[in-house]
Enzyme design. Structure first.
Site, short mmCIF file in Angstrom:
data_model
loop_
_atom_site.label_atom_id
_atom_site.label_comp_id
_atom_site.label_asym_id
_atom_site.label_seq_id
_atom_site.Cartn_x
_atom_site.Cartn_y
_atom_site.Cartn_z
N HIS A 96 30.63 -2.07 -28.05
CA HIS A 96 29.57 -1.07 -28.08
C HIS A 96 30.25 0.25 -28.42
O HIS A 96 31.49 0.29 -28.49
CB HIS A 96 28.78 -1.03 -26.77
CG HIS A 96 29.55 -0.61 -25.54
ND1 HIS A 96 30.69 -1.25 -25.13
CD2 HIS A 96 29.34 0.41 -24.64
CE1 HIS A 96 31.13 -0.67 -24.02
NE2 HIS A 96 30.34 0.34 -23.71
N HIS A 98 30.24 3.37 -26.79
CA HIS A 98 30.59 4.42 -25.84
C HIS A 98 31.99 4.93 -26.19
O HIS A 98 32.84 4.18 -26.69
CB HIS A 98 30.53 3.89 -24.41
CG HIS A 98 29.12 3.69 -23.92
ND1 HIS A 98 28.79 2.92 -22.82
CD2 HIS A 98 27.94 4.17 -24.42
CE1 HIS A 98 27.48 2.94 -22.64
NE2 HIS A 98 26.94 3.69 -23.59
N ASP A 100 34.66 5.52 -24.81
CA ASP A 100 35.89 4.92 -24.28
C ASP A 100 36.16 3.54 -24.91
O ASP A 100 37.08 2.84 -24.49
CB ASP A 100 35.86 4.83 -22.74
CG ASP A 100 34.62 4.12 -22.20
OD1 ASP A 100 33.51 4.33 -22.75
OD2 ASP A 100 34.77 3.35 -21.22
N HIS A 101 35.38 3.17 -25.92
CA HIS A 101 35.58 1.88 -26.61
C HIS A 101 35.75 2.03 -28.12
O HIS A 101 35.98 1.02 -28.80
CB HIS A 101 34.41 0.93 -26.30
CG HIS A 101 34.35 0.58 -24.85
ND1 HIS A 101 34.83 -0.61 -24.34
CD2 HIS A 101 33.92 1.30 -23.78
CE1 HIS A 101 34.68 -0.61 -23.02
NE2 HIS A 101 34.13 0.53 -22.65
N HIS A 185 23.85 -2.65 -20.38
CA HIS A 185 24.71 -1.46 -20.31
C HIS A 185 24.50 -0.61 -21.57
O HIS A 185 24.34 0.60 -21.49
CB HIS A 185 26.17 -1.92 -20.19
CG HIS A 185 27.15 -0.80 -20.27
ND1 HIS A 185 27.35 0.10 -19.24
CD2 HIS A 185 28.00 -0.42 -21.26
CE1 HIS A 185 28.27 0.98 -19.60
NE2 HIS A 185 28.69 0.68 -20.82
N ASP A 207 31.85 -3.97 -20.53
CA ASP A 207 31.17 -3.08 -19.58
C ASP A 207 29.93 -3.71 -18.94
O ASP A 207 29.20 -3.03 -18.21
CB ASP A 207 30.82 -1.75 -20.24
CG ASP A 207 32.02 -0.83 -20.35
OD1 ASP A 207 33.11 -1.21 -19.88
OD2 ASP A 207 31.88 0.27 -20.92
C1 5PN Z 1 33.64 6.48 -18.69
C2 5PN Z 1 32.27 6.84 -19.09
N1 5PN Z 1 31.84 8.06 -18.88
C3 5PN Z 1 30.61 8.44 -19.25
C4 5PN Z 1 29.78 7.53 -19.84
C5 5PN Z 1 28.46 7.66 -20.31
O1 5PN Z 1 27.76 8.68 -20.31
O2 5PN Z 1 28.04 6.48 -20.80
C6 5PN Z 1 29.11 5.52 -20.67
C7 5PN Z 1 30.19 6.27 -20.04
C8 5PN Z 1 31.45 5.89 -19.68
O3 5PN Z 1 31.89 4.64 -19.88
ZN ZN Z 2 30.22 1.52 -21.93
ZN ZN Z 3 33.64 1.42 -20.84
#
Ligand code: 5PN
Ligand code: ZN
Ligand code: ZN
Length: 268
Positions: A96, A98, A100-101, A185, A207
């Site tokens: 996805h 987000h 952090d990915h 998610h 996630d």
């Molecule tokens: C680590 C993290 N911080 C904030 C958000 C967010 O707003 O949607 C996903 C998400 C995260 O994985």
């Molecule tokens: Zn996520």
């Molecule tokens: Zn994540």
């Protein structure tokens, strides 16, 4: 035929409040959690599942998540530990989008890119409560343009090298690399099962379940587009692990992550 190997690329860590990690349950207080990407060395090529977060992006947009990331925890740095370069990656699959990915996608302009067919449109036009999640648009010229954030793109990022093949439902990326559609998610979220020649399969929840406790209690993180679908997806992940007799690995579980193999150690 080469045996499949899985390397976890350590991408550093972030902080969230416990009430975000365990929605409406907590307890509150800072929880530091890991972020990592999954490199699969396979007979058909090198597959990278997700690309972690970009330190500068997080410092600019979400500094309250207190990123900690060394050079070795960037995509080029983590690949370098394995004697690899970004150009050695054949396929990038994003679970996805987000931040952090997908933060390291920018380093992989020449790889083939694949994701669920709804994820790029969602990053282009997120729900109001998803704006921070879909805040790093550096992975897609199309999404960055749509959000008026074209300044996030690295020079050289073009529609041609940031265009995704869209998929739907469950599918096999290559023999023994199985993606299971686990929405909730995010709208187009996938979990990952990897099968090996000579060890148990590994099911990466991604996630759908940040931590082991999340799955045990069916308590998802507070970030979601459809929390009911999120619970169904967690139930599905549990069933898939049973059916495949798979080891489970969680996306953001520090206690478990400390026991995972990283760097030059691998699964396979
Ligand atoms: C680590 C993290 N911080 C904030 C958000 C967010 O707003 O949607 C996903 C998400 C995260 O994985
Ligand atoms: Zn996520
Ligand atoms: Zn994540």
């Amino acid at each position: 035929m080469t045996d499949t190997k899985v390397y976890l690329l350590d991408g550093g860590s972030l902080v969230l409040d416990g009430f975000h990690v365990f929605w409406n349950k907590g307890p509150g207080g800072e929880v530091r959690f890991p972020v990592y990407s999954i490199l699969i060395e396979h007979a058909e090529g090198r597959f990278l599942i997700d690309t972690g977060y970009d330190y500068d992006h997080v410092m600019k947009v979400l500094p309250f998540e207190k990123p900690q990331q060394t050079k070795e925890q960037t995509i080029p740095g983590a690949l370098g530990l394995l004697g690899l370069e970004p150009k050695d990656i054949d396929v990038v699959f994003n679970s996805h989008f987000h931040f952090d990915h997908c933060g390291g996608n920018k380093y992989l302009p020449d790889a083939k890119k694949i994701c669920h067919k709804t994820e790029v449109p969602q990053a282009c036009k997120p729900e109001p409560f998803e704006i921070l999640g879909y805040s790093d648009l550096s992975f897609s010229a199309e999404a960055a343009e749509a959000r008026g954030l074209a300044d996030q793109l690295l020079p050289g990022t073009t529609p041609a090298n940031s265009t995704f093949e869209g998929v739907e439902g469950d599918f096999e990326l290559a023999k023994g690399i199985k993606l299971f559609f686990t929405p909730g998610h995010s709208i187009g979220h996938y979990s990952l099962l990897v099968e090996f020649g000579s060890r148990k399969p590994i099911l990466f929840t991604i996630d759908a379940a940040y931590t082991e406790q999340s799955l045990d209690t069916l308590n998802q993180a507070s970030f979601h587009i459809d929390p009911v679908a999120g619970v169904r997806s967690m139930e599905r992940v549990k069933q898939l692990a049973q059916d495949h007799e798979a080891d489970l690995m969680f996306s953001h579980d520090m206690d478990n992550f400390k026991t995972y193999k990283t760097g030059t150690q691998f699964y396979g």
